[in-house]
Motif scaffolding. Structure first.
Motif, PDB file in Angstrom:
ATOM      1  N   PHE A  46      32.539  38.826  65.493  1.00 17.53           N
ATOM      2  CA  PHE A  46      33.067  37.578  64.968  1.00 17.53           C
ATOM      3  C   PHE A  46      34.378  37.802  64.221  1.00 17.53           C
ATOM      4  O   PHE A  46      35.309  37.000  64.282  1.00 17.53           O
ATOM      5  CB  PHE A  46      32.002  36.977  64.053  1.00 17.53           C
ATOM      6  N   SER A  47      34.489  38.935  63.510  1.00 14.23           N
ATOM      7  CA  SER A  47      35.703  39.189  62.742  1.00 14.23           C
ATOM      8  C   SER A  47      36.921  39.297  63.644  1.00 14.23           C
ATOM      9  O   SER A  47      38.016  38.876  63.298  1.00 14.23           O
ATOM     10  CB  SER A  47      35.546  40.478  61.925  1.00 14.23           C
ATOM     11  N   LEU A  60      44.600  40.998  56.143  1.00 16.30           N
ATOM     12  CA  LEU A  60      44.382  42.312  55.589  1.00 16.30           C
ATOM     13  C   LEU A  60      43.636  42.151  54.285  1.00 16.30           C
ATOM     14  O   LEU A  60      43.748  41.143  53.596  1.00 16.30           O
ATOM     15  CB  LEU A  60      45.712  43.034  55.352  1.00 16.30           C
ATOM     16  N   ARG A  61      42.880  43.134  53.936  1.00 14.15           N
ATOM     17  CA  ARG A  61      42.054  43.045  52.739  1.00 14.15           C
ATOM     18  C   ARG A  61      42.921  42.742  51.518  1.00 14.15           C
ATOM     19  O   ARG A  61      43.857  43.471  51.214  1.00 14.15           O
ATOM     20  CB  ARG A  61      41.313  44.363  52.541  1.00 14.15           C
ATOM     21  N   GLY A  62      42.600  41.639  50.835  1.00 13.81           N
ATOM     22  CA  GLY A  62      43.332  41.253  49.655  1.00 13.81           C
ATOM     23  C   GLY A  62      44.593  40.474  49.933  1.00 13.81           C
ATOM     24  O   GLY A  62      45.286  40.066  49.005  1.00 13.81           O
ATOM     25  N   THR A  63      44.951  40.246  51.201  1.00 15.97           N
ATOM     26  CA  THR A  63      46.189  39.529  51.518  1.00 15.97           C
ATOM     27  C   THR A  63      45.963  38.502  52.603  1.00 15.97           C
ATOM     28  O   THR A  63      46.684  38.444  53.591  1.00 15.97           O
ATOM     29  CB  THR A  63      47.290  40.508  51.956  1.00 15.97           C
ATOM     30  N   LEU A  64      44.954  37.662  52.444  1.00 13.93           N
ATOM     31  CA  LEU A  64      44.709  36.610  53.427  1.00 13.93           C
ATOM     32  C   LEU A  64      45.871  35.623  53.477  1.00 13.93           C
ATOM     33  O   LEU A  64      46.264  35.147  54.539  1.00 13.93           O
ATOM     34  CB  LEU A  64      43.420  35.858  53.077  1.00 13.93           C
ATOM     35  N   THR A 506      26.766  37.147  54.622  1.00 13.49           N
ATOM     36  CA  THR A 506      26.746  37.757  53.291  1.00 13.49           C
ATOM     37  C   THR A 506      27.846  38.793  53.075  1.00 13.49           C
ATOM     38  O   THR A 506      28.532  38.773  52.071  1.00 13.49           O
ATOM     39  CB  THR A 506      25.362  38.364  53.022  1.00 13.49           C
ATOM     40  N   ASN A 507      27.999  39.726  53.977  1.00 15.61           N
ATOM     41  CA  ASN A 507      29.042  40.748  53.849  1.00 15.61           C
ATOM     42  C   ASN A 507      28.960  41.701  55.036  1.00 15.61           C
ATOM     43  O   ASN A 507      28.010  41.652  55.832  1.00 15.61           O
ATOM     44  CB  ASN A 507      28.915  41.542  52.535  1.00 15.61           C
ATOM     45  N   ASN A 508      29.954  42.565  55.139  1.00 20.06           N
ATOM     46  CA  ASN A 508      29.946  43.638  56.133  1.00 20.06           C
ATOM     47  C   ASN A 508      31.054  44.604  55.765  1.00 20.06           C
ATOM     48  O   ASN A 508      32.186  44.493  56.228  1.00 20.06           O
ATOM     49  CB  ASN A 508      30.156  43.104  57.550  1.00 20.06           C
ATOM     50  N   ARG A 522      37.646  39.270  57.828  1.00 17.89           N
ATOM     51  CA  ARG A 522      38.128  40.338  56.956  1.00 17.89           C
ATOM     52  C   ARG A 522      37.496  41.678  57.294  1.00 17.89           C
ATOM     53  O   ARG A 522      36.268  41.778  57.411  1.00 17.89           O
ATOM     54  CB  ARG A 522      37.814  39.996  55.497  1.00 17.89           C
ATOM     55  N   PRO A 523      38.301  42.712  57.415  1.00 15.58           N
ATOM     56  CA  PRO A 523      37.724  44.050  57.488  1.00 15.58           C
ATOM     57  C   PRO A 523      37.177  44.428  56.118  1.00 15.58           C
ATOM     58  O   PRO A 523      37.585  43.863  55.100  1.00 15.58           O
ATOM     59  CB  PRO A 523      38.921  44.922  57.874  1.00 15.58           C
ATOM     60  N   GLU A 524      36.245  45.384  56.104  1.00 18.25           N
ATOM     61  CA  GLU A 524      35.631  45.798  54.837  1.00 18.25           C
ATOM     62  C   GLU A 524      35.249  44.561  54.022  1.00 18.25           C
ATOM     63  O   GLU A 524      35.615  44.408  52.860  1.00 18.25           O
ATOM     64  CB  GLU A 524      36.581  46.681  54.034  1.00 18.25           C
ATOM     65  N   ASN A 525      34.471  43.690  54.664  1.00 17.76           N
ATOM     66  CA  ASN A 525      34.150  42.398  54.062  1.00 17.76           C
ATOM     67  C   ASN A 525      33.118  42.565  52.951  1.00 17.76           C
ATOM     68  O   ASN A 525      31.912  42.452  53.167  1.00 17.76           O
ATOM     69  CB  ASN A 525      33.637  41.440  55.147  1.00 17.76           C
ATOM     70  N   ASN A 526      33.607  42.842  51.739  1.00 16.24           N
ATOM     71  CA  ASN A 526      32.721  42.985  50.591  1.00 16.24           C
ATOM     72  C   ASN A 526      32.111  41.659  50.159  1.00 16.24           C
ATOM     73  O   ASN A 526      31.011  41.630  49.615  1.00 16.24           O
ATOM     74  CB  ASN A 526      33.502  43.544  49.389  1.00 16.24           C
ATOM     75  N   TRP A 527      32.848  40.573  50.367  1.00 12.23           N
ATOM     76  CA  TRP A 527      32.537  39.345  49.632  1.00 12.23           C
ATOM     77  C   TRP A 527      31.725  38.325  50.428  1.00 12.23           C
ATOM     78  O   TRP A 527      31.011  37.538  49.840  1.00 12.23           O
ATOM     79  CB  TRP A 527      33.831  38.692  49.156  1.00 12.23           C
ATOM     80  N   GLY A 528      31.854  38.291  51.751  1.00 10.35           N
ATOM     81  CA  GLY A 528      31.126  37.322  52.557  1.00 10.35           C
ATOM     82  C   GLY A 528      31.815  35.971  52.633  1.00 10.35           C
ATOM     83  O   GLY A 528      32.829  35.719  51.972  1.00 10.35           O
TER      84      GLY A 528
END
Length: 695
Positions: A46-47, A60-64, A506-508, A522-528
């Motif tokens: 899905f990502s 990118l992580r932190g720069t949506l 939830t996260n991935n 998001r890669p490294e999807n901490n937040w969900g």
């Protein structure tokens, strides 16, 4: 070679055991719940789909930044268009509370939260008082461990949503246990949440195992509101415990299959118990559905080659099972069945097929204490989170949805073959129908792929012998047809006003930049995040339109419908529980894992929490924070919406092995007594002015 044909040829080999799905436990990795990651398909995640849709170079992580902002500011779905942010949502009438790390329940000013039915509360039989020294038999008369999904059934028994708001049956799931908080014998030992006491010879005391099995399952308990506004247990013949030992019937296409025949049930029609009962569902005919989630590691298989129906789900293959129930020193059959290896000449002489009796949705009639729970196999076998129904329409099929709660697993839909008629509706509607799995596309559309024998390549030539085989191996069939792997699909909820479906992802944290897609951005999807879709007027149609409702996370890495980031009133991570009230408020509950809770990047979110959202404006406000080490889960209301019930699960789970051994447990909720370990419990929330919750 055509990519779809290549994929199907690969799975034709795997489903026959010719590929790499043999015993590979040494390479197995685990998700945040400690469950093995079993999806090794090449299906496009899905990502990756969402990434393309959101201009992949910007995701990118932190720069949506602009990519996500533009998507939320101008969705392509007419039915999902965001409205301008309002200073005050008409649905949200409370002031947001701050994040918290305190060992208490906090609710907004003007609300009161009270504890009800904590673990060990007696509800039936001899009503034995709670104690660490309770026997296994006594536990079978008490509220179980780790409360999860639940529903309040008005006492009249005519409707799941109409009737008394002061008297009813509360039906509560008990997902799993912490043996260290269960047994007096655990005191002083260096035990983690899943560790259990053993005897010197490596076996387990049978009564301890019985106690743990009786702490699983479901509680049905009558409760009533008192004059002071509190609620209490009412002795009633309908009060009962359904546990890992309760006899159950197997219904639907899998009934009588060779894959579920065991020593206990040589004809494959019965089994014993339900385990890892996560969330739930409520049928239009006033029964309760409990969902078996992370059940696979309760079983141990030591065969040289692990069958696909065990391997694809992550059955334990080394050492012992999750709780070592097969180690009970009595050797009794009810414990020995958790050794799921080929130990005899046929499946009817051992328990090699016992795990195939789990991973189902179980229907329970809360108003008939003599009724036998029914495992509804047409809904598929996987790590069920919950089951949500579209409002039934007279003369139309029943439509419901469920998520497979594991990293890179799928979202499913079921459509009954027979139409719904209120006068005659029953669980039979869940035995005959078509199970579908979702595939998402970058343009905001999606399709439902039928998991039906003879369709989409699900044939004997490709390793699927019949419909029972497909359902026992639901994950493998979904892999084969090309479903979209998701970031841990958890609870779903249907908006009662328009039928729009919402699901938490939830996260991935293991998703790579190459695997991001439109629905998992998001890669490294901490937040969900939370996805939603609209199926239009024909709910049985094979297509839908989807979009995102919110990207969870901190202020610098989140977005809500307005295109703006979350703020101090609503930052949250790891959405899990989800539910709509009758007025259309969406309630969001979080489950930050105990390994990261209040640490590092997760410290800013504090303890797990519950928020309320207005689906029209996208506004979100924090409504509740829980005690230390817990997960907020389960939400239900009385029909008048003036009483809300939520659950606090596994308080104190962040206590380390060393802290537990030293007696330094970091939570004493709800008793706040140094002599009593933390206990999961239900929390009753009321508004001090007697008004509707959330207004």
């Amino acid at each position: 070679m055509n990519s779809k044909r290549s994929l199907r040829q690969k799975y034709s080999r795997l489903v026959r055991g010719e590929g790499n799905w043999e015993h590979t436990s040494s390479a197995r990795s685990f998700d945040n719940d400690g469950e093995p990651i079993c999806n090794r398909s090449n299906n496009r995640p899905f990502s990756s789909i969402l990434s393309t849709r959101l201009q992949r170079r910007q995701v990118l992580r932190g720069t949506l930044a602009a990519a996500v902002t533009s998507m939320f500011a101008g969705p392509v779905l007419d039915g999902l268009k965001a409205r301008p942010a309002q200073a005050s949502s008409p649905l949200l009438g409370f002031r947001a509370i701050p994040v918290s790390e305190a060992d208490v329940i906090t609710v907004p000013e003007g609300y009161t939260a009270r504890v009800l039915i904590p673990y060990g509360e007696p509800i039936t039989g001899d009503f034995p008082r709670y104690s660490l020294n309770n026997t296994g038999e006594e536990q079978g008369m008490q509220i179980g461990h780790h409360h999860d999904g639940m529903h309040f059934f008005p006492i009249e028994g005519a409707s799941p949503y109409e009737g008394s708001s002061t008297d009813g049956l509360l039906v509560v799931n008990h997902e799993y246990i912490e043996p260290r908080y269960t047994h007096a014998a655990a005191v002083g030992q260096p035990l983690s949440p899943d560790d259990f006491p053993r005897k010197a010879d490596g076996t387990r005391e049978a009564d301890q195992v019985l106690k743990e099995m009786n702490a699983h399952g479901v509680s049905v308990v009558r409760i009533a509101r008192q004059n002071d506004g509190s609620w209490s247990v009412v002795p009633d013949e309908r009060n009962r415990r359904i546990t890992a030992l309760t006899p159950m019937e197997i219904q639907g296409p899998v009934r009588g299959s060779e894959l579920v025949k065991t020593k206990y049930s040589p004809d494959g029609t019965r089994t014993r118990g339900t385990i890892n009962n996560c969330a739930h569902g409520v049928t239009p005919w006033n029964t309760y559905l409990t969902c078996e989630e992370n059940w696979a590691r309760y079983f141990l298989n030591s065969d040289e080659v692990v069958p696909r129906e065990l391997e694809r789900y992550g059955t334990s293959t080394d050492g012992t099972s999750r709780y070592g129930w097969e180690l009970a020193d009595s050797g009794a059959d009810e414990y020995a069945r958790f050794t799921a290896s080929a130990l005899a000449g046929s499946a009817t002489e051992d328990y090699r097929n016992e795990p195939n009796n789990f991973g189902w949705v179980v229907e329970i009639d809360p108003f008939d204490p003599t009724s036998t729970p029914q495992k509804r196999t047409a809904l598929g076998r996987f790590a069920h989170e919950n089951v949500i129904f579209q409002p039934p329409v007279e003369g139309q099929p029943i439509v419901c949805y469920s998520g497979d709660d594991a990293r890179s697993e799928y979202i499913y839909k079921y459509v009954s073959a027979q139409p719904y008629f209120q006068a005659t509706a029953s669980g039979a509607l869940l035995d005959d129908g078509t199970l579908y799995v979702a595939r998402y596309h970058e343009d905001g559309t999606g399709e439902w792929l039928a998991l039906k024998f003879g369709e989409n390549g699900l044939t004997p030539e490709n390793g699927f012998r019949n419909q029972a085989d497909i359902l026992v191996n639901t994950r493998t069939a979904a892999d084969f047809v090309g479903a979209t792997p998701m970031d841990r699909p958890e609870w779903g909820a249907v908006d009662p006003r328009n039928g729009m479906v919402y699901f938490t992802l939830t996260n991935n944290t293991r998703r790579t930049p190459e695997e991001v897609d439109a629905a998992n951005p998001r890669p490294e999807n901490n937040w969900g995040h939370i996805i939603r879709w609209d199926e239009g007027a024909d709910l049985a149609a094979p297509s839908f339109r989807w979009d995102l409702f919110v990207l969870a996370g901190p202020k610098d890495d989140s977005r809500k419908l307005s295109g703006r980031a979350l703020n101090e009133d609503n930052i949250f991570a790891c959405p899990d529980g989800l539910g709509f009230d009758a007025d259309g408020r969406l309630w969001i509950q979080t489950d930050i894992g105990e390994s990261v809770m209040n640490q590092g990047e997760f410290a800013q979110f504090g303890n797990n929490q519950m928020l309320a959202a207005d689906p029209n404006t996208g506004e979100i406000r924090r409504f509740l924070t829980g005690p230390i080490g817990q997960e907020i889960t389960g939400v239900t209301w009385t029909p008048d919406q003036r009483t809300m019930f939520i659950n606090v699960q596994h308080p104190g789970a962040t206590t380390s092995e060393e802290e537990f051994a030293a007696g330094n447990v970091n939570s004493r909720w709800p008793d706040q007594n140094p002599e009593i370990y933390p206990r999961s419990a239900t929390v009753v929330i009321t508004k001090d002015d007697g008004g509707i919750i959330g207004t």
